[in-house]
Design a protein around this motif. Sequence first.
Motif, short mmCIF file in Angstrom:
data_model
loop_
_atom_site.label_atom_id
_atom_site.label_comp_id
_atom_site.label_asym_id
_atom_site.label_seq_id
_atom_site.Cartn_x
_atom_site.Cartn_y
_atom_site.Cartn_z
N LYS A 1 -7.76 7.89 -5.30
CA LYS A 1 -7.54 9.25 -4.79
C LYS A 1 -6.22 9.81 -5.34
CE LYS A 1 -6.55 11.60 -0.41
NZ LYS A 1 -5.07 11.65 -0.57
N HIS A 2 -5.17 9.00 -5.30
CA HIS A 2 -3.87 9.46 -5.78
C HIS A 2 -3.87 9.64 -7.31
CE1 HIS A 2 -1.90 9.34 -1.95
NE2 HIS A 2 -2.21 8.06 -1.75
N ILE A 3 -4.55 8.75 -8.02
CA ILE A 3 -4.64 8.88 -9.49
C ILE A 3 -5.38 10.16 -9.85
CG2 ILE A 3 -5.73 7.92 -11.57
CD1 ILE A 3 -5.16 5.10 -10.38
N PHE A 4 -6.49 10.43 -9.16
CA PHE A 4 -7.32 11.60 -9.48
C PHE A 4 -6.59 12.92 -9.20
CE2 PHE A 4 -11.96 10.71 -10.42
CZ PHE A 4 -11.70 9.46 -10.96
N GLU A 5 -5.59 12.88 -8.33
CA GLU A 5 -4.79 14.10 -8.08
C GLU A 5 -3.99 14.50 -9.32
OE1 GLU A 5 -2.40 12.99 -4.74
OE2 GLU A 5 -4.06 13.19 -3.30
N ILE B 1 -0.07 5.79 -13.90
CA ILE B 1 -1.39 5.22 -14.22
C ILE B 1 -2.31 6.34 -14.71
CG2 ILE B 1 -3.43 4.08 -13.28
CD1 ILE B 1 -1.57 2.61 -11.32
N ALA B 2 -2.24 7.50 -14.08
CA ALA B 2 -3.06 8.64 -14.49
C ALA B 2 -2.76 9.04 -15.93
CB ALA B 2 -2.82 9.83 -13.56
N ARG B 3 -1.48 9.02 -16.28
CA ARG B 3 -1.10 9.35 -17.66
C ARG B 3 -1.67 8.31 -18.63
NH1 ARG B 3 4.89 8.92 -20.06
NH2 ARG B 3 4.20 8.94 -22.23
N GLY B 4 -1.57 7.04 -18.26
CA GLY B 4 -2.13 5.99 -19.11
C GLY B 4 -3.63 6.13 -19.29
N ILE B 5 -4.32 6.47 -18.20
CA ILE B 5 -5.78 6.66 -18.26
C ILE B 5 -6.13 7.85 -19.15
CG2 ILE B 5 -7.78 7.40 -16.88
CD1 ILE B 5 -6.70 5.62 -14.61
N SER B 6 -5.37 8.94 -19.00
CA SER B 6 -5.63 10.16 -19.80
C SER B 6 -5.49 9.88 -21.29
CB SER B 6 -4.65 11.28 -19.40
OG SER B 6 -4.86 11.66 -18.07
N GLU C 1 -11.57 17.59 -17.08
CA GLU C 1 -12.15 17.08 -18.33
C GLU C 1 -11.97 15.55 -18.42
OE1 GLU C 1 -11.55 17.42 -23.16
OE2 GLU C 1 -10.55 18.91 -21.88
N THR C 2 -10.77 15.08 -18.07
CA THR C 2 -10.51 13.63 -18.12
C THR C 2 -11.37 12.90 -17.09
OG1 THR C 2 -8.24 14.06 -18.83
CG2 THR C 2 -8.72 11.85 -17.99
N LYS C 3 -11.50 13.47 -15.89
CA LYS C 3 -12.33 12.84 -14.85
C LYS C 3 -13.76 12.63 -15.35
CE LYS C 3 -9.77 14.86 -11.01
NZ LYS C 3 -9.80 15.88 -9.95
N LYS C 4 -14.28 13.64 -16.05
CA LYS C 4 -15.66 13.51 -16.59
C LYS C 4 -15.70 12.46 -17.71
CE LYS C 4 -17.19 18.21 -15.58
NZ LYS C 4 -17.32 19.57 -16.12
N LYS C 5 -14.66 12.47 -18.53
CA LYS C 5 -14.62 11.58 -19.70
C LYS C 5 -14.59 10.11 -19.29
CE LYS C 5 -12.35 13.25 -23.29
NZ LYS C 5 -11.22 13.59 -24.19
N ILE C 6 -13.93 9.80 -18.15
CA ILE C 6 -13.77 8.39 -17.77
C ILE C 6 -14.92 7.86 -16.90
CG2 ILE C 6 -11.26 8.49 -17.95
CD1 ILE C 6 -11.14 8.51 -14.87
N GLU C 7 -15.87 8.73 -16.59
CA GLU C 7 -17.05 8.26 -15.83
C GLU C 7 -17.77 7.19 -16.67
OE1 GLU C 7 -19.77 11.24 -14.44
OE2 GLU C 7 -18.17 12.37 -13.46
N GLY C 8 -18.02 6.05 -16.09
CA GLY C 8 -18.72 4.99 -16.81
C GLY C 8 -17.83 4.13 -17.69
N PRO D 1 0.79 -1.23 0.00
CA PRO D 1 0.00 0.00 0.00
C PRO D 1 0.82 1.28 0.00
CG PRO D 1 -0.40 -1.33 2.00
CD PRO D 1 0.46 -2.14 1.10
N ASN D 2 2.04 1.22 0.58
CA ASN D 2 2.87 2.44 0.66
C ASN D 2 3.38 2.89 -0.71
OD1 ASN D 2 2.52 2.28 3.40
ND2 ASN D 2 4.51 1.34 3.81
N ILE D 3 3.40 1.97 -1.68
CA ILE D 3 3.94 2.30 -3.01
C ILE D 3 2.87 2.87 -3.93
CG2 ILE D 3 5.36 1.40 -4.92
CD1 ILE D 3 6.74 1.19 -2.25
N LEU D 4 1.60 2.72 -3.57
CA LEU D 4 0.51 3.17 -4.46
C LEU D 4 0.65 4.64 -4.90
CD1 LEU D 4 -2.56 1.37 -2.82
CD2 LEU D 4 -1.31 0.69 -4.88
N PRO D 5 1.00 5.57 -4.00
CA PRO D 5 1.14 6.96 -4.45
C PRO D 5 2.21 7.15 -5.52
CG PRO D 5 1.12 6.85 -2.04
CD PRO D 5 1.22 5.44 -2.54
N ARG D 6 3.23 6.28 -5.50
CA ARG D 6 4.35 6.43 -6.45
C ARG D 6 3.98 6.02 -7.87
NH1 ARG D 6 9.42 3.73 -3.28
NH2 ARG D 6 8.81 4.29 -1.16
N ILE D 7 3.07 5.05 -7.99
CA ILE D 7 2.70 4.59 -9.35
C ILE D 7 1.51 5.36 -9.90
CG2 ILE D 7 3.66 2.28 -9.03
CD1 ILE D 7 0.71 1.30 -8.67
N ALA D 8 0.83 6.13 -9.04
CA ALA D 8 -0.40 6.83 -9.45
C ALA D 8 -0.18 7.80 -10.63
CB ALA D 8 -1.03 7.56 -8.27
#
Length: 379
Positions: A134-138, A102-107, A143-150, A92-99
């Motif tokens: 939470k860390h990914i959404f930071e 992952i956020a870039r990949g999602i975008s 615009e991306t947050k809205k786009k990935i809903e659903g 769990p301590n490493i999750l903030p580091r990979i976020a």
Amino acid sequence: MKQTVHFGAGNIGRGFIGALFSQSDYHVTFVDIADEIINKLNEEKSYQVKLATEQKETVTIENVSGLNNIKQENEVVEAIQNATYLTTAIGPNILPRIAPLIARGISERAAASQENLYIIACENQIGATDILKKHIFEHLDEETKKKIEGTVYFFNSAVDRIVPIQDRDSLDVLVEPYFEWVVETKEEIPAVEGMTIVDDLAPFIERKLFTVNTGHAVIAYFGYLEGKETIDQTLADEKVANQVRETLKETGAYLVQEYGLNEEEHLQYINKNIERFKNAYLNDGVTRVGRAPIRKLGPEDRLIRPATQAKKAGLSYTNLAKAIAAALLFDHPEDEEAMKIQEMIKEHGPAYVLKTVSELEEDDQLTREVVRQYEELKK
């Protein structure tokens, strides 16, 4: 072929989550910073999962490859764009580091595709996927947050499989035969062999954390005090085995009260897990299981949370307090966190550690009971 991206190419990743995806006809891209493992995955393209039984049954895991998340960011982003699932087993301590990655990949995925992506953090932590989200959404714009809903879904899960430390020269992994992977969702999602879907994860994750993880830690810390080397050797000592059982009866009393579990069935679950821990074929070291005591003494983790919840509910917590005291006496010189705790105790005393690490006030009844037990065990 269906694709999944799994962060963490260690023994849990290869021997449990990644293996289940491979057996469900997914190509698994392991993402890690360990070049040696990544290179071997790309060269050998398969490995064996061996069961810790007398027969030593093996399963061949194929359709695997690896990427280094620091040196190959673009390739990881591309893999995320093509994946159906994205999972983690990195701690769990490493999750903030990979976020951020992952956020870039999602975008980039959101800009090019409307295919669904299912994200599951398979960590020994309540709400681990919520933490990762939470860390990914930071790192996502509005615009991306809205786009990935659903289209991008985040599911919490509970995982349970004992995987001991083993030979680093091989990709092969030794695991116990038993495993449980429970995922919380009401969505229809692509099937993965060995994944169990539930509407409400809370009873499963707390039952697992406060039976399996608490039990494992208690065995390790008392085993260490008794000079034992492995978990199964520790449980051969009837005094320790009884101490573990009595501790798990305290966590069980809280679970029965909180979730309406059947008391008799839960006692059977406790006994079944104690039998699992006795598996000599795992050869699981007490210092491995007891490692990182600062994390294990966290306010929401396997020792402190069941104790505080039991106290709040007016239930017994004497044995849990003794287990916490044993954790404070874990002074394995090769464990950085253990050494840090010993320094804190030397300078300020055990109550200070409980306040700093476990967020327990020094005048709390639980703190006083732990300190009393600490002094007794120290003798």
